[in-house]
Design an enzyme around this catalytic site. Structure first.
Site, PDB file in Angstrom:
ATOM      1  N   GLY A 134       0.872  -1.144  -0.059  1.00 30.79           N
ATOM      2  CA  GLY A 134      -0.100   0.080  -0.063  1.00 30.79           C
ATOM      3  C   GLY A 134       0.830   1.108  -0.067  1.00 30.79           C
ATOM      4  O   GLY A 134       1.720   1.236  -0.849  1.00 30.79           O
ATOM      5  N   GLY A 135       0.710   2.212   1.037  1.00 29.14           N
ATOM      6  CA  GLY A 135       1.189   3.420   0.878  1.00 29.14           C
ATOM      7  C   GLY A 135       2.910   3.406   1.380  1.00 29.14           C
ATOM      8  O   GLY A 135       3.426   4.107   0.971  1.00 29.14           O
ATOM      9  N   GLY A 167      19.145   9.080 -34.077  1.00 27.11           N
ATOM     10  CA  GLY A 167      18.854   9.802 -32.585  1.00 27.11           C
ATOM     11  C   GLY A 167      19.834   9.115 -31.538  1.00 27.11           C
ATOM     12  O   GLY A 167      20.303   9.957 -30.585  1.00 27.11           O
ATOM     13  N   ALA A 168      20.453   8.315 -31.700  1.00 29.95           N
ATOM     14  CA  ALA A 168      21.298   7.830 -30.696  1.00 29.95           C
ATOM     15  C   ALA A 168      22.616   8.613 -30.830  1.00 29.95           C
ATOM     16  O   ALA A 168      23.276   8.946 -29.498  1.00 29.95           O
ATOM     17  CB  ALA A 168      21.954   6.370 -31.058  1.00 29.95           C
TER      18      ALA A 168
HETATM   19  C1  HXC Z   1      -2.700  -2.704  10.907  1.00 33.38           C
HETATM   20  C2  HXC Z   1      -1.639  -4.382  10.078  1.00 33.38           C
HETATM   21  C3  HXC Z   1      -1.706  -3.974   8.757  1.00 33.38           C
HETATM   22  C4  HXC Z   1      -2.120  -2.483   8.398  1.00 33.38           C
HETATM   23  C5  HXC Z   1      -0.766  -6.027   8.655  1.00 33.38           C
HETATM   24  N1  HXC Z   1      -1.092  -5.682  10.005  1.00 33.38           N
HETATM   25  N2  HXC Z   1      -0.961  -4.843   8.013  1.00 33.38           N
HETATM   26  N3  HXC Z   1      -2.275  -3.619  11.431  1.00 33.38           N
HETATM   27  N4  HXC Z   1      -2.444  -2.143   9.713  1.00 33.38           N
HETATM   28  N5  HXC Z   1      -2.040  -2.040   7.414  1.00 33.38           N
HETATM   29  C6  HXC Z   1      -0.722  -6.494  11.244  1.00 33.38           C
HETATM   30  C7  HXC Z   1      -1.618  -7.708  11.310  1.00 33.38           C
HETATM   31  O1  HXC Z   1      -3.132  -7.561  11.694  1.00 33.38           O
HETATM   32  C8  HXC Z   1      -1.013  -8.766  12.130  1.00 33.38           C
HETATM   33  O2  HXC Z   1      -1.352  -8.139  13.447  1.00 33.38           O
HETATM   34  C9  HXC Z   1       0.371  -8.217  11.866  1.00 33.38           C
HETATM   35  O3  HXC Z   1       0.441  -6.918  11.069  1.00 33.38           O
HETATM   36  C10 HXC Z   1       1.230  -9.231  10.965  1.00 33.38           C
HETATM   37  O4  HXC Z   1       0.326  -9.348   9.907  1.00 33.38           O
HETATM   38  P1  HXC Z   1       0.098 -10.770   9.037  1.00 33.38           P
HETATM   39  O5  HXC Z   1      -1.156 -10.398   8.163  1.00 33.38           O
HETATM   40  O6  HXC Z   1      -0.180 -11.786  10.338  1.00 33.38           O
HETATM   41  O7  HXC Z   1       1.312 -11.033   8.529  1.00 33.38           O
HETATM   42  P2  HXC Z   1       1.791 -11.755   7.197  1.00 33.38           P
HETATM   43  O8  HXC Z   1       1.023 -13.181   6.881  1.00 33.38           O
HETATM   44  O9  HXC Z   1       3.264 -11.960   6.825  1.00 33.38           O
HETATM   45  O10 HXC Z   1       1.207 -10.599   5.935  1.00 33.38           O
HETATM   46  C11 HXC Z   1       1.792  -9.325   5.761  1.00 33.38           C
HETATM   47  C12 HXC Z   1       1.056  -8.567   4.834  1.00 33.38           C
HETATM   48  C13 HXC Z   1      -0.464  -8.633   5.263  1.00 33.38           C
HETATM   49  C14 HXC Z   1       0.964  -9.143   3.635  1.00 33.38           C
HETATM   50  C15 HXC Z   1       1.546  -7.152   4.888  1.00 33.38           C
HETATM   51  O11 HXC Z   1      -0.595  -8.223   6.714  1.00 33.38           O
HETATM   52  C16 HXC Z   1      -1.325  -7.701   4.566  1.00 33.38           C
HETATM   53  O12 HXC Z   1      -1.693  -7.889   3.601  1.00 33.38           O
HETATM   54  N6  HXC Z   1      -1.524  -6.585   5.099  1.00 33.38           N
HETATM   55  C17 HXC Z   1      -2.327  -5.448   4.320  1.00 33.38           C
HETATM   56  C18 HXC Z   1      -1.536  -4.685   3.184  1.00 33.38           C
HETATM   57  C19 HXC Z   1      -2.581  -3.609   2.734  1.00 33.38           C
HETATM   58  O13 HXC Z   1      -3.325  -4.048   1.948  1.00 33.38           O
HETATM   59  N7  HXC Z   1      -1.915  -2.535   2.971  1.00 33.38           N
HETATM   60  C20 HXC Z   1      -2.565  -1.312   2.498  1.00 33.38           C
HETATM   61  C21 HXC Z   1      -3.066  -0.414   3.573  1.00 33.38           C
HETATM   62  S1  HXC Z   1      -3.857   0.930   2.853  1.00 33.38           S
HETATM   63  P3  HXC Z   1      -0.905  -9.407  14.800  1.00 33.38           P
HETATM   64  O14 HXC Z   1      -1.459  -8.692  15.752  1.00 33.38           O
HETATM   65  O15 HXC Z   1      -1.879 -10.447  14.370  1.00 33.38           O
HETATM   66  O16 HXC Z   1       0.559  -9.706  15.004  1.00 33.38           O
HETATM   67  C22 HXC Z   1      -2.494   1.887   2.592  1.00 33.38           C
HETATM   68  C23 HXC Z   1      -3.089   3.444   1.673  1.00 33.38           C
HETATM   69  C24 HXC Z   1      -1.979   4.272   1.757  1.00 33.38           C
HETATM   70  O17 HXC Z   1      -1.520   1.498   2.882  1.00 33.38           O
HETATM   71  C25 HXC Z   1      -2.223   5.088   0.587  1.00 33.38           C
HETATM   72  C26 HXC Z   1      -1.090   6.214   0.560  1.00 33.38           C
HETATM   73  C27 HXC Z   1      -0.885   6.679  -0.783  1.00 33.38           C
END
Ligand code: HXC
Length: 517
Positions: free
Chosen positions: A172-173, A407-408
Site C-alpha cells: 500500500g502506502g 537519434g542515438a
Molecule cells: C494494521 C496491520 C496492517 C495494517 C498488517 N497488520 N498490516 N495492522 N494496519 N496495514 C498486522 C496484522 O493484523 C498482524 O497483526 C500483523 O500485522 C502481521 O500481519 P500478518 O498478516 O499476520 O502477516 P503476514 O501473513 O506476513 O502478511 C503481511 C502482509 C499482510 C502481506 C503485509 O498483513 C497484509 O496484506 N496487510 C495489509 C496490506 C495492505 O493492504 N496495506 C494497505 C493499507 S492501505 P497481529 O496482531 O496478528 O500480529 C494503504 C493506503 C495508503 O496503505 C495510500 C497512501 C498513498
C-alpha cells in the site's frame, strides 16, 4: 550528588520494554521467516556503538480503533542517527513485530524528525522498510501521516541521498516513500512491493497471482524498474548500502569522497583495441570495456537486471567517482527503447544532482522501431534521455566506440547537448541511418530503373560506408574532438576529467523544468 533511583528505574524499564518490540513470540515469527528484527538490522548495518535513537518511548493513540488495550513503545519504528563506515546517516527501521510495521502518525513524526535533521545537517537518509502499509486502526490519520513523509522525501530529493532497503512487505502506502527515494534495494525471498495485494486483485480483476509474481524481487528488478539492486540476503543488502554510500557525497553541496588512487592512471589496455569486432553486426560485451577502462574492480552497476541494453553505474577513475552510461551491444544490439531510456535518464539526473561527472560509451543503432514502442511512448520516454543530458551541468564526456546512428548520436551525450568533450574510437560509425536504409530511401527510383540493381546497390552502399562508417567525417567537422586508440581510453578520460574538474555551468533561472515523464 543526589540520585533519583525511582525515576531512573522507570526510565530503564521503559527503555527495556522498547527493545522488545511486539514481543518474543512475534520476534520468533520474524526469525522463522528468515528475517532479522529492526534492531538486529540496525546493528548489522551501522558501525558498532554509533546508533543514537530518538522517539524510543513514543506510543500510539489509545483512542484509535481497537487500540485501547495495546501499548508498543516506539510504535513500530526504530529511528535515529548513526555511522556507516564512518559516514553519518539518518536511519529508520520499521518493526514488523509491532502491528506488521504498519505506518502510524507516531511513526511519521519520528521518521520525519530524523529526515528534517538529515536535510538540515546534509547527511544521507536510509530507510529499512518492513511494513503492511497505512495503519488501518488510525483511519485518515495514517493517510495524512504518509502525506507528511512523502513531502519530506520530495523536499530531500536531490539534496541528500535517500536509500530504501525493502526487507519484508512494502504494501500500500509503504511503496511510495521508497519510490520517491534515489535507490531501492530488494532482498530475494523476503521482499515484496505492491500497491494492492493478491486478495484485492483477485476481488477487483479476478486475477490469481502470488506475492512473488506480483511484486517480488525479480519483478521489480527486471521488469518494473522500481528496484535498483537485488541482494541474496539481508547482509548483502547492507553491503550494497555501504558500497552505494561510498560513491555518493553526503549532500548535493559536496563532492563524493575520492579514494586513494590504487590503479595506474597511465595504464593502457591493448585488449581494448580488439574488443569491437571488425564485422559491425557482431556483438561484444561493453561491460568488458568498462572494466578495462575504470579503476580495477570499481564498477558498481545499478539496475543490472533491468533494460539490459543499457549499462549504468558508478566507478572510479584515478580514485575520483564517475558515473558511467553505456549502450550494451550484447543485448538487443544496445538499442534505445522505452525502458533503457528511463534507466539512462534517471541515472544521468542522479549523477548531476550529486556532482558526479558522466562518461558515456556509445554503441547504439538508434531508438527501437516498432508499433509497441511507438504506442507505449518511445517518443516521450526517449525524450527523457535528451532532457537529462541537456540539463546536466556536471562534466560530461562521450566516447563513440562503434555505432552512433541517428537519434542515438544526438541523445547519447552529444557535444551539441552540452557535452564537454567527445572522443571516438577508429571503429566509430556516425550517420543519420545505416547504409541499407539510407540507400533504399535515397536511391529507390534509380534502383528500380537500374539494369543491374544489385551492382548499383553495392556501389552506392560502398560509397556511403566510406563516407559515414568511420569517425573521420564527424572529426573533420569538429563534432568529435579526437579520434583515440581504444587502448588509451583510460588515460585520456582521466586527463580530460582532470581538466573539467573545475567546470562551472548552470541552467537559466526557473521554478523547475518540465521534464517529460
Ligand atoms: C494494521 C496491520 C496492517 C495494517 C498488517 N497488520 N498490516 N495492522 N494496519 N496495514 C498486522 C496484522 O493484523 C498482524 O497483526 C500483523 O500485522 C502481521 O500481519 P500478518 O498478516 O499476520 O502477516 P503476514 O501473513 O506476513 O502478511 C503481511 C502482509 C499482510 C502481506 C503485509 O498483513 C497484509 O496484506 N496487510 C495489509 C496490506 C495492505 O493492504 N496495506 C494497505 C493499507 S492501505 P497481529 O496482531 O496478528 O500480529 C494503504 C493506503 C495508503 O496503505 C495510500 C497512501 C498513498
Amino acid at each position: 550528588m543526589n540520585s533519583h533511583p525511582t525515576e531512573l528505574t522507570e526510565l530503564r524499564d521503559m527503555r527495556a520494554q522498547a527493545l522488545t518490540g511486539g514481543g518474543q513470540e512475534r520476534i520468533e515469527a520474524q526469525h522463522a521467516k528468515g528475517k532479522l528484527t529492526a534492531r538486529e538490522r540496525l546493528a548489522a548495518l551501522l558501525d558498532e556503538g554509533t546508533f543514537q535513537e530518538i522517539g524510543a518511548l513514543a506510543t500510539h493513540n489509545v483512542n484509535d480503533f481497537d487500540m485501547a488495550d495495546k501499548k508498543y513503545p516506539g510504535d513500530g519504528v526504530v529511528a535515529g542517527f548513526g555511522k556507516i563506515r564512518g559516514r553519518k546517516v539518518a536511519i529508520y527501521a520499521q518493526d514488523f513485530t509491532v502491528l506488521g510495521g504498519s505506518f502510524s502518525e507516531v511513526q511519521s513524526h519520528k521518521i520525519c524528525r530524523v529526515m528534517d535533521v538529515a536535510v538540515d545537517s546534509g547527511i544521507p537518509i536510509i530507510a529499512l522498510i518492513d511494513s503492511g502499509g497505512a495503519r488501518i486502526q488510525e483511519g485518515v490519520r495514517s493517510l495524512a501521516a504518509y502525506g507528511e513523509l512523502f513531502t519530506r522525501n520530495v523536499m530531500a530529493s536531490g539534496v541528500v541521498p535517500q536509500i530504501a532497503v525493502i526487507l519484508g512487505p512494502s504494501a500500500g502506502g509503504a511503496v511510495y516513500s521508497p519510490a520517491l527515494m534515489d535507490f531501492v534495494i530488494m532482498v530475494r525471498k523476503i521482499s515484496h512491493m505492491f500497491i494492492t495485494g493478491p486478495d484485492v486483485i483477485k476481488t477487483v480483476t479476478g486475477e490469481d497471482v502470488t506475492f512473488r509474481d506480483l511484486g517480488g524481487t525479480l519483478v521489480h528488478n527486471a521488469k518494473s524498474g522500481v528496484a535498483h539492486l537485488l541482494a541474496d540476503d539481508e547482509q548483502q543488502a547492507f553491503l550494497q548500502v555501504k558500497q552505494l554510500l561510498s560513491y555518493l557525497p553526503p549532500n548535493n553541496a559536496e563532492d563524493p569522497r575520492r579514494v586513494e588512487p590504487y590503479d595506474d592512471p597511465q595504464r593502457m589496455d591493448d585488449q581494448l583495441n580488439y574488443l569491437a569486432p571488425e564485422d559491425s553486426t557482431q556483438p561484444y560485451d561493453m561491460r568488458q570495456a568498462i572494466d578495462r577502462i575504470v579503476d580495477r574492480d570499481s564498477f558498481f552497476e545499478i539496475q543490472p537486471y533491468y533494460a539490459r541494453n543499457a549499462l549504468v553505474g558508478f566507478c572510479r577513475l584515478d580514485g575520483y567517482v564517475t558515473g558511467i552510461v553505456a549502450n550494451q551491444p550484447n543485448y538487443l544490439a544496445g538499442v534505445l527503447d522505452i525502458d533503457s531510456s528511463d534507466k539512462i535518464a534517471r541515472f544521468v539526473r542522479i549523477c548531476d544532482a550529486y556532482n558526479i561527472p558522466l562518461v558515456t560509451l556509445v554503441d547504439c543503432p538508434g531508438y527501437l522501431p516498432g508499433v509497441t514502442q511507438e504506442h507505449y511512448g518511445i517518443i516521450r520516454h526517449g525524450a527523457k534521455v535528451i532532457y537529462a543530458y541537456c540539463e546536466a551541468t556536471v562534466p560530461k564526456i562521450s566516447i563513440v566506440t562503434r555505432k552512433a546512428i541517428g537519434g542515438a548520436y544526438i541523445a547519447m551525450s552529444s557535444k551539441q547537448m552540452r557535452s564537454d568533450l567527445a572522443f571516438a574510437w577508429p571503429t566509430a560509425q556516425i550517420a543519420v541511418m545505416g547504409p541499407d536504409g539510407a540507400v533504399n530511401i535515397l536511391y529507390r527510383r534509380q534502383l528500380a530503373e537500374a539494369a543491374d540493381p544489385a551492382a548499383l546497390r553495392a556501389e552506392i552502399t560502398a560509397q556511403y560506408q566510406s563516407t559515414f562508417m568511420s569517425p573521420y567525417a564527424a572529426a573533420d567537422m569538429g563534432q568529435i574532438d579526437e579520434v583515440i586508440e581504444p587502448r588509451e581510453t583510460r588515460t585520456r578520460l582521466i586527463a580530460a576529467l582532470d581538466v573539467l574538474r573545475g567546470k562551472v555551468s548552470s541552467n537559466p533561472p526557473k521554478k523547475h523544468g518540465l521534464m517529460p515523464v
